[in-house]
Design a protein around this motif. Sequence first.
Motif, PDB file in Angstrom:
ATOM      1  N   SER A   1       0.797  -1.224   0.000  1.00  0.00           N
ATOM      2  CA  SER A   1       0.000   0.000   0.000  1.00  0.00           C
ATOM      3  C   SER A   1       0.831   1.277   0.000  1.00  0.00           C
ATOM      4  N   THR A   2       0.177   2.360  -0.427  1.00  0.00           N
ATOM      5  CA  THR A   2       0.766   3.695  -0.345  1.00  0.00           C
ATOM      6  C   THR A   2       1.076   4.063   1.104  1.00  0.00           C
ATOM      7  N   GLU A   3       0.152   3.720   2.013  1.00  0.00           N
ATOM      8  CA  GLU A   3       0.339   4.054   3.425  1.00  0.00           C
ATOM      9  C   GLU A   3       1.574   3.364   4.006  1.00  0.00           C
ATOM     10  N   GLN A   4       1.787   2.093   3.598  1.00  0.00           N
ATOM     11  CA  GLN A   4       2.959   1.384   4.102  1.00  0.00           C
ATOM     12  C   GLN A   4       4.246   1.951   3.503  1.00  0.00           C
ATOM     13  N   ALA A   5       4.201   2.330   2.226  1.00  0.00           N
ATOM     14  CA  ALA A   5       5.375   2.942   1.601  1.00  0.00           C
ATOM     15  C   ALA A   5       5.744   4.239   2.315  1.00  0.00           C
ATOM     16  N   ARG A   6       4.733   5.020   2.688  1.00  0.00           N
ATOM     17  CA  ARG A   6       4.990   6.277   3.405  1.00  0.00           C
ATOM     18  C   ARG A   6       5.579   6.000   4.785  1.00  0.00           C
ATOM     19  N   ALA A   7       5.032   5.028   5.492  1.00  0.00           N
ATOM     20  CA  ALA A   7       5.570   4.671   6.808  1.00  0.00           C
ATOM     21  C   ALA A   7       7.028   4.244   6.692  1.00  0.00           C
ATOM     22  N   ASN A   8       7.339   3.437   5.660  1.00  0.00           N
ATOM     23  CA  ASN A   8       8.724   3.002   5.446  1.00  0.00           C
ATOM     24  C   ASN A   8       9.645   4.198   5.217  1.00  0.00           C
TER      25      ASN A   8
ATOM     26  N   ASP B   1      11.435  -4.785  18.493  1.00  0.00           N
ATOM     27  CA  ASP B   1      11.149  -3.688  19.414  1.00  0.00           C
ATOM     28  C   ASP B   1      10.575  -2.468  18.693  1.00  0.00           C
ATOM     29  N   LEU B   2      10.191  -2.636  17.425  1.00  0.00           N
ATOM     30  CA  LEU B   2       9.449  -1.603  16.693  1.00  0.00           C
ATOM     31  C   LEU B   2       8.797  -2.261  15.482  1.00  0.00           C
ATOM     32  N   LEU B   3       7.519  -1.935  15.258  1.00  0.00           N
ATOM     33  CA  LEU B   3       6.793  -2.412  14.083  1.00  0.00           C
ATOM     34  C   LEU B   3       6.417  -1.216  13.225  1.00  0.00           C
ATOM     35  N   VAL B   4       6.855  -1.227  11.970  1.00  0.00           N
ATOM     36  CA  VAL B   4       6.528  -0.154  11.030  1.00  0.00           C
ATOM     37  C   VAL B   4       5.276  -0.572  10.268  1.00  0.00           C
ATOM     38  N   LYS B   5       4.215   0.234  10.394  1.00  0.00           N
ATOM     39  CA  LYS B   5       2.913  -0.167   9.857  1.00  0.00           C
ATOM     40  C   LYS B   5       2.192   1.023   9.245  1.00  0.00           C
ATOM     41  N   GLY B   6       1.807   0.896   7.990  1.00  0.00           N
ATOM     42  CA  GLY B   6       0.935   1.882   7.381  1.00  0.00           C
ATOM     43  C   GLY B   6      -0.437   1.830   8.037  1.00  0.00           C
ATOM     44  N   ALA B   7      -1.037   2.999   8.262  1.00  0.00           N
ATOM     45  CA  ALA B   7      -2.295   3.067   9.006  1.00  0.00           C
ATOM     46  C   ALA B   7      -3.485   3.267   8.089  1.00  0.00           C
TER      47      ALA B   7
END
Length: 279
Positions: free
Chosen positions: A167-174, A243-249
């Motif tokens: 997703s776009t949201e996950q790409a932005r979070a990354n 110790d951290l999860l990167v997740k598009g919202a």
Amino acid sequence: MKTILVPIQNTSAMKSTLETAVLLAQRTGAYIEGVPLWFGAPEFVVAELASSYSMETYRARREEETAGARKLFETFMQEHGVAAVRTTTDRPSFGWFAEVPPGEGLVGSHGRAFDVIVMSRPDAETAALYKRAIESGLFESGGPVVLSPPTAPKQIATNIMIHWNGSTEQARANALAMPLLRLAGRVTVLTVVGGQGVPGPSADQVRKQLRYNGIAVEAMNVELDGRSTGEAVLAAAKEQGCDLLVKGAFTRNRLRQMIFGGATSHIMEHADLPLWMAH
């Protein structure tokens, strides 16, 4: 990543939130700014109700709550060795800014001047106003929000998992997490086979992007096995000791999440590790 915003309420959940913010600041040498998060009505509304609720009472209550939030914030920072004045670029510092309006919208508006916002993750008992404050940060700030679990980790961003769903949201979070991804000792890109996702680049293409950015990255695929996507993601992160999860919202819109459920909602309400989220 050098500026962190922490909206403050005088609640028990703030301990974990502040611990997470300090860990993040220690990792990056960041400045932490506290602001009072107060859900009172604007003064012009109070003025209309002056016959039943005086402006003096309103202001006194707001000043009392603001003073309590400031004391909580500054005492915590001092007890954890965070300096009130920036001395070197690699050590964290803190400050307080009280000139913000009441209401959840301040998180998104004031947050636009910060690299990241740190708040408590919601659960089934969290007030609707606080959930809207989180959404304000996600939808209105233009930046990421870190959601702290009920118990803060001992370290942060040393072992990071990315849930790739195309997703776009996950790409932005990354993209927004790149400064931390470069600091991490381990980065894993997770694919949930058969899970919720949208058409987009493959996880292999994302790993290629990260490698070109100098980030060593591992692949991990998991099956649903009767679980929801959110359950599978959290189980994988726990199994790998992240110790951290990167997740598009909210790849699915909020209404669909409320009616049908979604990975974002489940992860936000059940994670026991910090979440780095962006919309």
